[in-house]
Design an enzyme around this catalytic site. Structure first.
Site, PDB file in Angstrom:
ATOM      1  N   LYS A  90       0.856  -1.191   0.000  1.00 54.84           N
ATOM      2  CA  LYS A  90       0.000   0.000   0.000  1.00 54.84           C
ATOM      3  C   LYS A  90       0.890   1.239   0.000  1.00 54.84           C
ATOM      4  O   LYS A  90       1.888   1.290   0.718  1.00 54.84           O
ATOM      5  CB  LYS A  90      -0.899   0.007   1.235  1.00 54.84           C
ATOM      6  CG  LYS A  90      -1.970  -1.067   1.199  1.00 54.84           C
ATOM      7  CD  LYS A  90      -2.795  -1.072   2.461  1.00 54.84           C
ATOM      8  CE  LYS A  90      -3.744   0.084   2.564  1.00 54.84           C
ATOM      9  NZ  LYS A  90      -4.652  -0.066   3.753  1.00 54.84           N
TER      10      LYS A  90
HETATM   11  C1  E4P Z   1      -8.101   1.758   5.572  1.00 48.88           C
HETATM   12  O1  E4P Z   1      -6.938   1.695   5.209  1.00 48.88           O
HETATM   13  C2  E4P Z   1      -8.552   2.756   6.567  1.00 48.88           C
HETATM   14  O2  E4P Z   1      -7.685   2.831   7.648  1.00 48.88           O
HETATM   15  C3  E4P Z   1      -9.862   2.459   7.161  1.00 48.88           C
HETATM   16  O3  E4P Z   1     -10.719   1.851   6.277  1.00 48.88           O
HETATM   17  C4  E4P Z   1     -10.398   3.716   7.739  1.00 48.88           C
HETATM   18  O4  E4P Z   1     -11.604   3.484   8.357  1.00 48.88           O
HETATM   19  P1  E4P Z   1     -12.228   4.604   9.296  1.00 48.88           P
HETATM   20  O5  E4P Z   1     -12.368   5.846   8.501  1.00 48.88           O
HETATM   21  O6  E4P Z   1     -13.574   4.049   9.703  1.00 48.88           O
HETATM   22  O7  E4P Z   1     -11.289   4.779  10.445  1.00 48.88           O
END
Ligand code: E4P
Length: 223
Positions: A90
């Protein structure tokens, strides 16, 4: 053409992830530095987490590279890429991140560009040939934006390019359903959201009724 849909679990809680993986309910595991921190893990735990989730059957395991420059991101990405074939790197959707993503893709690495908040970023990621982009629905909505419409537009932009939307920040099963109805194929969410997507009270009540009928039949036979 047949359409493939996938759930991923967005967590580094090894117990929660394990039950979803070993029951074959999710395709893989996604993490980022915040998710690691929430489970009292650091980037030093990445190799052990990869080994565990690989042994539990994850098809794809995502870790996020880190660093403030492209060079730092590439250096840290190397450790993730070298974990094995199921690793996906990522990269955040920043200027330095896009440059790192471009180099990684050219070297044959599977890349997800994360924290995508605009159609321009979605398009740019697709021009680089990354495998996935991760727009954040919940955070778009938190910012007062029409997350469903924006992610639907991103999906339309990248459709057929080899880059797919893997939507994140999904807080309810309805978030997933709405995006899926608009053509988004892949979803990552916390274990509680995945489990909530599987469950309704009426299904549980129906299952209990079926089971009761089986038991009644068995006790009748014994008489
Ligand atoms: C993914 O990489 C994100 O950290 C995650 O989906 C964020 O979720 P949130 O906005 O509910 O914290």
């Amino acid at each position: 053409m047949q359409r493939e849909l996938r759930f991923y679990v967005d967590s580094a809680n090894v117990d929660d992830v394990s039950t979803l993986l070993t029951d074959h309910l999710v395709h893989g595991v996604t993490t980022n530095p915040t998710i690691l921190e929430r489970s009292n893990r650091t980037v030093h735990d990445i190799p052990a987490l990869y080994a565990r989730w690989e042994s539990e059957g994850a098809e794809e395991i995502f870790f996020q590279t880190w660093g403030s420059t492209t060079d730092e991101m590439l250096q840290n990405a190397e450790g993730i890429r070298a974990l094995g074939e199921r690793a996906v790197v990522k990269v955040p959707a920043t200027r330095a991140g896009f440059a790192a993503a471009s180099t990684l893709v050219a070297a044959g690495t599977r890349v997800l560009v994360t924290a995508v908040y605009s159609q321009g970023q979605a398009l740019a990621a697709a021009t680089l040939g990354v495998r996935y982009i991760a727009p954040y629905l919940g955070r778009l909505k938190d910012a007062g934006r029409d997350g469903i419409a924006e992610i639907t537009a991103m999906q339309a932009l990248v459709a057929g390019t080899g880059t797919d939307v893997l939507a994140a920040s999904l807080r309810t099963p309805h978030d997933i359903v709405e995006l899926a109805a608009n053509g988004v194929p892949f979803f990552t969410a916390a274990p509680s959201v995945i489990l909530a997507a599987l469950q309704t009270d009426v299904s549980d009540a129906s299952a209990a009724e079926f089971d009761a009928a089986v038991q009644r039949g068995l006790s009748d036979r014994q008489e």
